[in-house]
Motif scaffolding. Sequence first.
Motif, short mmCIF file in Angstrom:
data_model
loop_
_atom_site.label_atom_id
_atom_site.label_comp_id
_atom_site.label_asym_id
_atom_site.label_seq_id
_atom_site.Cartn_x
_atom_site.Cartn_y
_atom_site.Cartn_z
N UNK A 154 10.71 -38.88 -41.80
CA UNK A 154 11.29 -39.50 -40.35
C UNK A 154 10.18 -40.05 -39.40
N UNK A 155 8.89 -39.73 -39.65
CA UNK A 155 7.80 -40.13 -38.92
C UNK A 155 6.95 -41.25 -39.59
N UNK A 156 7.57 -41.79 -40.66
CA UNK A 156 6.55 -42.76 -41.34
C UNK A 156 6.02 -43.81 -40.45
N UNK A 157 4.96 -44.13 -40.57
CA UNK A 157 4.47 -45.15 -39.50
C UNK A 157 3.57 -44.51 -38.37
N UNK A 158 4.27 -43.36 -37.74
CA UNK A 158 3.75 -42.71 -36.81
C UNK A 158 2.24 -42.08 -37.06
N UNK A 159 1.66 -41.76 -35.71
CA UNK A 159 0.51 -41.15 -35.76
C UNK A 159 0.31 -39.98 -34.74
N UNK A 209 -7.51 -39.20 -35.91
CA UNK A 209 -6.17 -39.80 -36.18
C UNK A 209 -5.45 -39.79 -37.70
N UNK A 210 -4.35 -39.47 -37.70
CA UNK A 210 -3.48 -39.24 -39.07
C UNK A 210 -2.35 -40.10 -38.91
N UNK A 211 -2.24 -40.95 -39.85
CA UNK A 211 -1.18 -41.74 -39.86
C UNK A 211 -0.03 -41.62 -41.12
N UNK A 212 1.22 -41.08 -40.73
CA UNK A 212 1.95 -40.89 -41.99
C UNK A 212 2.35 -42.14 -42.48
N UNK A 213 2.18 -41.77 -43.97
CA UNK A 213 2.32 -43.00 -44.74
C UNK A 213 3.50 -42.62 -45.94
N UNK A 229 -0.99 -38.16 -48.30
CA UNK A 229 0.21 -39.09 -47.92
C UNK A 229 0.09 -39.54 -46.51
N UNK A 230 -1.33 -39.40 -46.08
CA UNK A 230 -1.41 -39.70 -44.65
C UNK A 230 -2.86 -40.68 -44.63
N UNK A 231 -2.85 -41.81 -44.00
CA UNK A 231 -4.13 -42.33 -43.74
C UNK A 231 -4.94 -41.76 -42.51
N UNK A 232 -6.39 -41.64 -42.67
CA UNK A 232 -6.92 -40.65 -41.91
C UNK A 232 -8.16 -41.69 -41.20
N UNK A 233 -8.53 -41.46 -39.93
CA UNK A 233 -9.71 -42.00 -39.40
C UNK A 233 -10.07 -41.23 -38.29
N UNK A 234 -11.46 -41.45 -37.79
CA UNK A 234 -11.72 -40.74 -36.34
C UNK A 234 -12.96 -41.50 -35.67
N UNK A 235 -12.94 -41.65 -34.54
CA UNK A 235 -14.06 -42.28 -33.74
C UNK A 235 -14.96 -40.93 -33.03
N UNK A 236 -16.34 -41.30 -33.30
CA UNK A 236 -17.31 -40.25 -32.73
C UNK A 236 -17.09 -40.72 -31.21
N UNK A 237 -17.32 -39.58 -30.21
CA UNK A 237 -17.00 -39.61 -28.72
C UNK A 237 -18.45 -39.33 -28.38
N UNK A 243 2.85 -53.35 -45.72
CA UNK A 243 2.34 -52.44 -46.52
C UNK A 243 3.27 -51.63 -47.37
N UNK A 244 3.24 -51.55 -48.46
CA UNK A 244 4.05 -50.72 -49.37
C UNK A 244 3.25 -49.21 -49.80
N UNK A 245 3.98 -48.31 -49.24
CA UNK A 245 3.28 -46.96 -49.64
C UNK A 245 3.38 -46.56 -51.04
N UNK A 246 2.16 -45.80 -51.59
CA UNK A 246 2.21 -45.48 -52.78
C UNK A 246 2.58 -43.83 -52.88
N UNK A 247 2.80 -43.72 -51.73
CA UNK A 247 3.38 -41.97 -51.40
C UNK A 247 4.89 -41.80 -51.49
#
Length: 181
Positions: free
Chosen positions: A92-97, A83-87, A115-123, A177-181
């Motif tokens: 125009x896609x701020x806050x979308x993932x 998962x990547x979240x636009x920060x 400029x993105x938050x990132x995460x993942x889940x092992x399947x 949240x206040x984005x630093x980007x």
Amino acid sequence: MEVKKFPIAGLIEFVPRVFADDRGVFFETFSARLMAQAGAEIEWVQDNQSNSKKGVLRGLHFQCPPHAQAKLVRVGQGRALDVAVDLRPASPTYGQHQLVELTAASANMLYIPAGFAHGFMALEDNTVFLYKCSDYYAPATEGGLRWDDADLNINWGTEVQPLVSGKDNELPNFRGFVSPF
């Protein structure tokens, strides 16, 4: 190598040609030339690896400027939901993932710009997650957002409670949240 782009600008999936025979497989895991042609010309300075059992969720993480990181992520064994979240506030896609399933079998990779938050889940059990970073880990600039934030509304695709670190469960929500980007 196939190059896929997404509605969220800057995210790029690379799917290499995998050559397989009775001896095993071969594929390119990185090509600076191809990445530059796709719009991701980055100098990588650090490689990281994690091994997770099924249901482990890591994220959502980022590093703030001046140590913001672009990442090139892939799975060496198993499968993961990435998962990547636009920060980026000006995006125009701020806050979308964007969700991308990464698998060892397909050898696909996801480029995530700074400029993105990132995460993942092992399947799967023993999922080996590999990633290149464009800047070194800098604890003073690390940040994150809650993986289960209602405003982000990420569908992790699981009916069971993911295994999340105490640190990740304490991350703030997107609201306020206040984005630093």
